[in-house]
Structure formats: structure tokens, C-alpha cells
Design a protein around this motif. Structure first.
Motif, PDB file in Angstrom:
ATOM      1  N   GLU A 397      -0.274 -33.042 -58.189  1.00  0.00           N
ATOM      2  CA  GLU A 397       1.164 -33.044 -58.466  1.00  0.00           C
ATOM      3  C   GLU A 397       1.930 -33.704 -57.325  1.00  0.00           C
ATOM      4  N   LEU A 398       1.513 -33.401 -56.094  1.00  0.00           N
ATOM      5  CA  LEU A 398       2.171 -34.037 -54.942  1.00  0.00           C
ATOM      6  C   LEU A 398       1.923 -35.540 -54.956  1.00  0.00           C
ATOM      7  N   ALA A 399       0.703 -35.962 -55.287  1.00  0.00           N
ATOM      8  CA  ALA A 399       0.410 -37.398 -55.342  1.00  0.00           C
ATOM      9  C   ALA A 399       1.263 -38.081 -56.405  1.00  0.00           C
ATOM     10  N   LEU A 400       1.470 -37.411 -57.551  1.00  0.00           N
ATOM     11  CA  LEU A 400       2.312 -37.994 -58.595  1.00  0.00           C
ATOM     12  C   LEU A 400       3.772 -38.092 -58.124  1.00  0.00           C
ATOM     13  N   ALA A 401       4.259 -37.047 -57.437  1.00  0.00           N
ATOM     14  CA  ALA A 401       5.632 -37.100 -56.926  1.00  0.00           C
ATOM     15  C   ALA A 401       5.781 -38.230 -55.914  1.00  0.00           C
ATOM     16  N   GLN A 402       4.769 -38.424 -55.083  1.00  0.00           N
ATOM     17  CA  GLN A 402       4.828 -39.530 -54.126  1.00  0.00           C
ATOM     18  C   GLN A 402       4.797 -40.880 -54.829  1.00  0.00           C
ATOM     19  N   ALA A 403       4.021 -40.987 -55.904  1.00  0.00           N
ATOM     20  CA  ALA A 403       4.002 -42.236 -56.671  1.00  0.00           C
ATOM     21  C   ALA A 403       5.355 -42.492 -57.321  1.00  0.00           C
ATOM     22  N   ARG A 404       6.000 -41.435 -57.830  1.00  0.00           N
ATOM     23  CA  ARG A 404       7.343 -41.596 -58.399  1.00  0.00           C
ATOM     24  C   ARG A 404       8.334 -42.021 -57.332  1.00  0.00           C
ATOM     25  N   LEU A 405       8.183 -41.454 -56.144  1.00  0.00           N
ATOM     26  CA  LEU A 405       9.043 -41.879 -55.031  1.00  0.00           C
ATOM     27  C   LEU A 405       8.822 -43.355 -54.705  1.00  0.00           C
ATOM     28  N   GLY A 406       7.557 -43.792 -54.769  1.00  0.00           N
ATOM     29  CA  GLY A 406       7.275 -45.207 -54.539  1.00  0.00           C
ATOM     30  C   GLY A 406       7.914 -46.103 -55.584  1.00  0.00           C
ATOM     31  N   VAL A 407       7.965 -45.635 -56.841  1.00  0.00           N
ATOM     32  CA  VAL A 407       8.624 -46.405 -57.894  1.00  0.00           C
ATOM     33  C   VAL A 407      10.120 -46.495 -57.616  1.00  0.00           C
ATOM     34  N   GLU A 408      10.732 -45.371 -57.223  1.00  0.00           N
ATOM     35  CA  GLU A 408      12.170 -45.394 -56.911  1.00  0.00           C
ATOM     36  C   GLU A 408      12.458 -46.337 -55.751  1.00  0.00           C
ATOM     37  N   GLN A 409      11.585 -46.322 -54.739  1.00  0.00           N
ATOM     38  CA  GLN A 409      11.784 -47.217 -53.605  1.00  0.00           C
ATOM     39  C   GLN A 409      11.628 -48.672 -54.024  1.00  0.00           C
ATOM     40  N   ALA A 410      10.629 -48.960 -54.854  1.00  0.00           N
ATOM     41  CA  ALA A 410      10.426 -50.330 -55.325  1.00  0.00           C
ATOM     42  C   ALA A 410      11.568 -50.773 -56.230  1.00  0.00           C
ATOM     43  N   GLU A 411      12.069 -49.855 -57.061  1.00  0.00           N
ATOM     44  CA  GLU A 411      13.202 -50.192 -57.925  1.00  0.00           C
ATOM     45  C   GLU A 411      14.452 -50.472 -57.097  1.00  0.00           C
ATOM     46  N   LEU A 412      14.659 -49.670 -56.043  1.00  0.00           N
ATOM     47  CA  LEU A 412      15.803 -49.917 -55.155  1.00  0.00           C
ATOM     48  C   LEU A 412      15.667 -51.270 -54.465  1.00  0.00           C
ATOM     49  N   ASN A 413      14.454 -51.598 -54.015  1.00  0.00           N
ATOM     50  CA  ASN A 413      14.230 -52.872 -53.347  1.00  0.00           C
ATOM     51  C   ASN A 413      14.480 -54.036 -54.303  1.00  0.00           C
ATOM     52  N   ARG A 414      14.007 -53.919 -55.539  1.00  0.00           N
ATOM     53  CA  ARG A 414      14.233 -54.981 -56.516  1.00  0.00           C
ATOM     54  C   ARG A 414      15.727 -55.125 -56.818  1.00  0.00           C
ATOM     55  N   THR A 415      16.404 -54.000 -56.982  1.00  0.00           N
ATOM     56  CA  THR A 415      17.838 -54.061 -57.268  1.00  0.00           C
ATOM     57  C   THR A 415      18.606 -54.677 -56.109  1.00  0.00           C
ATOM     58  N   GLN A 416      18.203 -54.358 -54.890  1.00  0.00           N
ATOM     59  CA  GLN A 416      18.872 -54.950 -53.727  1.00  0.00           C
ATOM     60  C   GLN A 416      18.695 -56.463 -53.699  1.00  0.00           C
ATOM     61  N   ARG A 417      17.532 -56.947 -54.101  1.00  0.00           N
ATOM     62  CA  ARG A 417      17.317 -58.394 -54.139  1.00  0.00           C
ATOM     63  C   ARG A 417      18.191 -59.037 -55.215  1.00  0.00           C
ATOM     64  N   ILE A 418      18.379 -58.344 -56.338  1.00  0.00           N
ATOM     65  CA  ILE A 418      19.287 -58.865 -57.365  1.00  0.00           C
ATOM     66  C   ILE A 418      20.721 -58.851 -56.860  1.00  0.00           C
ATOM     67  N   LEU A 419      21.091 -57.766 -56.169  1.00  0.00           N
ATOM     68  CA  LEU A 419      22.449 -57.675 -55.636  1.00  0.00           C
ATOM     69  C   LEU A 419      22.703 -58.749 -54.578  1.00  0.00           C
ATOM     70  N   ASP A 420      21.664 -59.120 -53.858  1.00  0.00           N
ATOM     71  CA  ASP A 420      21.822 -60.218 -52.896  1.00  0.00           C
ATOM     72  C   ASP A 420      22.242 -61.501 -53.611  1.00  0.00           C
ATOM     73  N   LEU A 421      21.706 -61.742 -54.798  1.00  0.00           N
ATOM     74  CA  LEU A 421      22.100 -62.922 -55.567  1.00  0.00           C
ATOM     75  C   LEU A 421      23.543 -62.799 -56.042  1.00  0.00           C
TER      76      LEU A 421
END
Length: 434
Positions: A397-421
């Protein structure tokens, strides 16, 4: 799908669209956006002032004289004798003028052009301020989600550390674990508790940042589209500077050319006169009225009208230097536009390359989350069959929560790159993502 289900889904989609459009509404009252809009309104007012078709001028003057009495006898038999004339003690002159601008020309055209450039610059400033604020709001919303996922991971970490501590104490009671292992489990629990407290503070700060921008409503930002081609503000500013340089060059060129002036004065009375004048530099006709307390005397009172034509030119050697300087500045502005275009093209390519990398990282994070979900399902099944302990399930369960956190971080990073444009093109999100 049942008809009622389709109706519910349509209503839900409309509701979510309304929330997305209302997400940026509170930003309209943000001080930085209000400042930019007030600057635009000031520039627009300045443009209207330069485009005024009629302007009024008023001028008045008073003179007071200290007059000595005439040296002649008290009574003068000849009133034409200058010594017999009594001089007045004061004099006044009042002038009223109307200047008409049927169309901008010359210096007036320069003023209108510069004011129009100022409006474009202020409008660009509003777009940049709006884009920056809306991008900050979207980032703040995603940071709240990231902080919530981080808090979930921290809580699961505390649960896992607590379970490890209980298991270590049980093993210690059976003689299968040393006191050192128990102390290590206690330290792990304390560390997990500190991480949870830190995650709670991060979430509170993220929520406060979001509330400062868009309030405490439940609106969500729209899903961002990747912007296409556009004209970056860097290039727009260079083009506006080129337009300013062109205006300066035109003004310097007119400084070399001679100016033709013409006026006609109609004397309506010994004290009053009407004058119509115009010059080749602005082509603005001016109609003025003049009243003087000292009327015209003979024989000037017999002049009913006066036509004057004049020609003036500035033949100073510095005028040619000023013209050369304006030409050099114009050439430099043209090169600045070309440099801005090349620089912006390279910057855009770098931004889009960073976006591709962020999208690949997001795909990897999504795959990692899917793997963690399958691992948790397998752990629960093994626990149900008695092949694994609940501790292993909690670790999954902890590993899944960490994977979800990684998705949120990756989604934030992708959105920031779009916002840069969006920032690069000064594209307000509320105008593109409707």
C-alpha cells in the motif's frame, strides 16, 4: 447507456466546465492585474487625447504703466501734439484659439503613432500579467494535490513504522529480536511522525497559496491544451521598438525640411481681430480671436486684412547629425527584431523538447503506478491465502501511494512545461482553454 445516465453525465460535464471557467474569475481583482489594466486605460486615454479633433487655447495678459504727466500746459490747443496725448495707465490683451485636426499629419501623426504603440505595449503587459497569474493559480492547484498525495504517503509510512515497531516488540518478547532492533524501530517511527508533520505543514501552505490566488472555492482549472504557434512578447516588443525608431527617424527627417507657414488676419474692429493660420509641418488649421484694449490708430486702422506667408528652415549642421543618428537607431532596431526572432525560435524549441521529456516521465510514472496496483492486489491475495503477513500488504500500500505521488509529481512537471509555453507566448489560459 440508459437515457437518464446520459443526462446525468451531460449535466456533470456542464457543471465541471462551469467550475473550470470560474477558476480564474477571482484573479480579475488581483493587484498585479489591476495595475496592468490601469496602465492600459491610461495609455488608451493618452491615445484619445492625441486624436482629439479640436483643441482650445486661451491666453490673457495685463500691463500696468507708470506714466508721467505731459510737460505742456494744462490745456493744449493742438490735440495732435504728442505732448498733449494722455497715455493710459494699463492695457490688456485676450486671445482665444481653436486648433483643428482633420487628420493626423507630421508631428501630430508622430504623437498618435507613439500613443498607439504605448497602447499595444500596455495591452501586451496585461496579457503577460494575466498569463502569469493564471499559470501560478494552476501550479498552486496542482501543488495542493501533490501535497495531499505526500501526506497520504507520510501517513502510510507512520502506519508501517508502527506495525514494524509492534512486530519488533513481539519478537523481543519471544527472544527473537534484540533491544537494538526495537530502538531502531522506535527511531523509524519518530522519523515517520516528523515526515507526517512536515507533510501536513506543506499541505497547509499549499492550500493557503491557492486560497490567496483564487479563494477557497471548489473550482478546478481546465485541462490545458498545448499551445501552437504564436508571436512571443520578445518579438512583439522588438517590433514595437522598431516602430518607435521609425517615428523618431521621420521626426528627424522633417527637422531637415523647410516649413511653410501661412496666415490671414481679418480686423473686425480697431480692437478685435480674427486670424486663420496653417503650417506644412502639421497641416492643422488654427482659428484665433484677439481683443486688445489699445485699439489700432491711424493710419493702421484702415488695414482690414493681412495675408502673411513665411518659410523657415533649420540649417544647423547638428540637424544632419541627428538625422544620421536616427537612421542608425532605425537600423539597429531592425537588427534587434531579427535577433529576437532567432532567439525566440531557439527558446521555443528548448521548451517543446522539455515538454516531450516531461511527457515521457509521466508515461513512466503511470506505468509504475499500474505495476504498484497489481503488486498490491497480489499482496492482498497472498495475505488472504495465508502466504504473506499483513505487514507485506501494508508495504505494498505504501509503494502504491508512493507511485501515485510520483504520478502527481510527473503531472505537475508536465503542466509546468506547458505553462512555460503559455508564458513564452503570453497566452492567457482562460482565453485558450475554454
Amino acid at each position: 447507456m440508459a437515457p437518464w445516465a446520459a443526462t446525468v453525465l451531460a449535466a456533470l460535464g456542464t457543471f465541471q466546465l462551469g467550475l473550470a471557467q470560474g477558476f480564474f474569475t477571482p484573479l480579475e481583482n488581483h493587484p498585479s492585474l489591476l495595475q496592468a489594466r490601469l496602465g492600459l486605460e491610461a495609455a488608451q486615454a493618452q491615445l484619445r487625447a492625441t486624436q482629439s479633433p479640436v483643441s482650445l487655447q486661451a491666453q490673457g495678459g495685463f500691463s500696468f504703466f507708470e506714466v508721467s504727466p505731459p510737460p505742456g500746459p494744462p490745456t493744449c490747443p493742438n490735440p495732435l501734439n504728442p505732448q498733449c496725448i494722455n497715455l493710459p495707465g494699463d492695457a490688456r490683451q485676450i486671445s482665444l484659439g481653436l486648433t483643428f485636426t482633420p487628420f493626423p499629419f507630421g508631428d501630430v501623426s508622430d504623437a498618435v503613432s507613439q500613443a498607439a504603440i504605448g497602447v499595444e505595449q500596455a495591452a501586451l503587459g496585461v496579457r503577460q500579467a494575466r498569463t502569469q497569474l493564471e499559470a501560478q493559480a494552476v501550479e498552486a492547484f496542482l501543488r495542493v494535490r501533490l501535497a495531499e498525495s505526500g501526506l497520504e504517503v507520510a501517513r502510510l509510512g507512520v502506519r508501517l513504522a508502527q506495525a514494524n515497531l509492534e512486530a519488533a516488540r513481539l519478537r523481543e518478547g519471544r527472544g527473537a529480536a534484540s533491544p537494538s532492533e526495537v530502538r531502531q524501530a522506535e527511531a523509524s517511527l519518530r522519523q515517520a511522525a516528523l515526515q507526517q508533520a512536515d507533510a501536513e505543514r506543506n499541505l497547509a501552505l499549499a492550500r493557503q497559496t491557492l486560497a490567496d490566488l483564487v479563494g477557497s472555492g471548489n473550482a478546478t482549472p481546465p485541462r490545458l491544451l498545448v499551445p501552437g504557434e504564436g508571436l512571443p512578447p520578445q518579438v512583439q516588443q522588438a517590433e514595437l521598438q522598431l516602430a518607435n525608431a521609425q517615428v523618431a527617424y521621420d521626426r528627424a527627417l522633417r527637422g531637415v525640411l523647410p516649413v511653410l507657414q501661412g496666415s490671414y488676419t481679418r480686423n473686425t474692429s480697431p480692437n478685435d481681430a480674427l486670424t486663420l493660420s496653417i503650417n506644412s509641418r502639421t497641416l492643422q488649421p488654427t482659428l484665433s480671436y484677439t481683443n486688445q484694449s489699445q485699439g489700432r490708430s491711424a493710419p493702421q486702422d484702415r488695414i482690414n486684412g493681412t495675408l502673411q506667408i513665411g518659410l523657415s528652415a533649420n540649417i544647423a549642421f547638428g540637424v544632419l547629425d541627428a538625422l544620421e543618428a536616427a537612421q542608425k537607431q532605425l537600423d539597429a532596431a531592425r537588427q534587434a527584431v531579427e535577433a529576437a526572432r532567432r532567439s525566440s525560435k531557439l527558446q521555443e524549441d528548448l521548451l517543446r523538447s522539455s515538454l516531450q521529456t516531461a511527457e515521457q516521465n509521466l508515461a513512466n510514472a503511470l506505468q509504475a503506478r499500474a505495476d504498484a496496483e497489481r503488486a498490491l492486489a497480489e499482496a492482498r491475495e497472498r495475505e488472504r491465502l495465508g502466504l504473506a503477513s499483513p505487514l507485506a500488504t501494508l508495504q505494498a500500500e505504501l509503494a502504491l501511494a508512493q507511485a501515485r505521488l510520483g504520478v502527481e509529481q510527473a503531472e505537475l512537471n508536465r503542466t509546468q512545461r506547458i505553462l512555460d509555453l503559455y508564458r513564452f507566448f503570453a497566452l492567457p489560459l482562460s482565453e485558450v482553454n475554454r
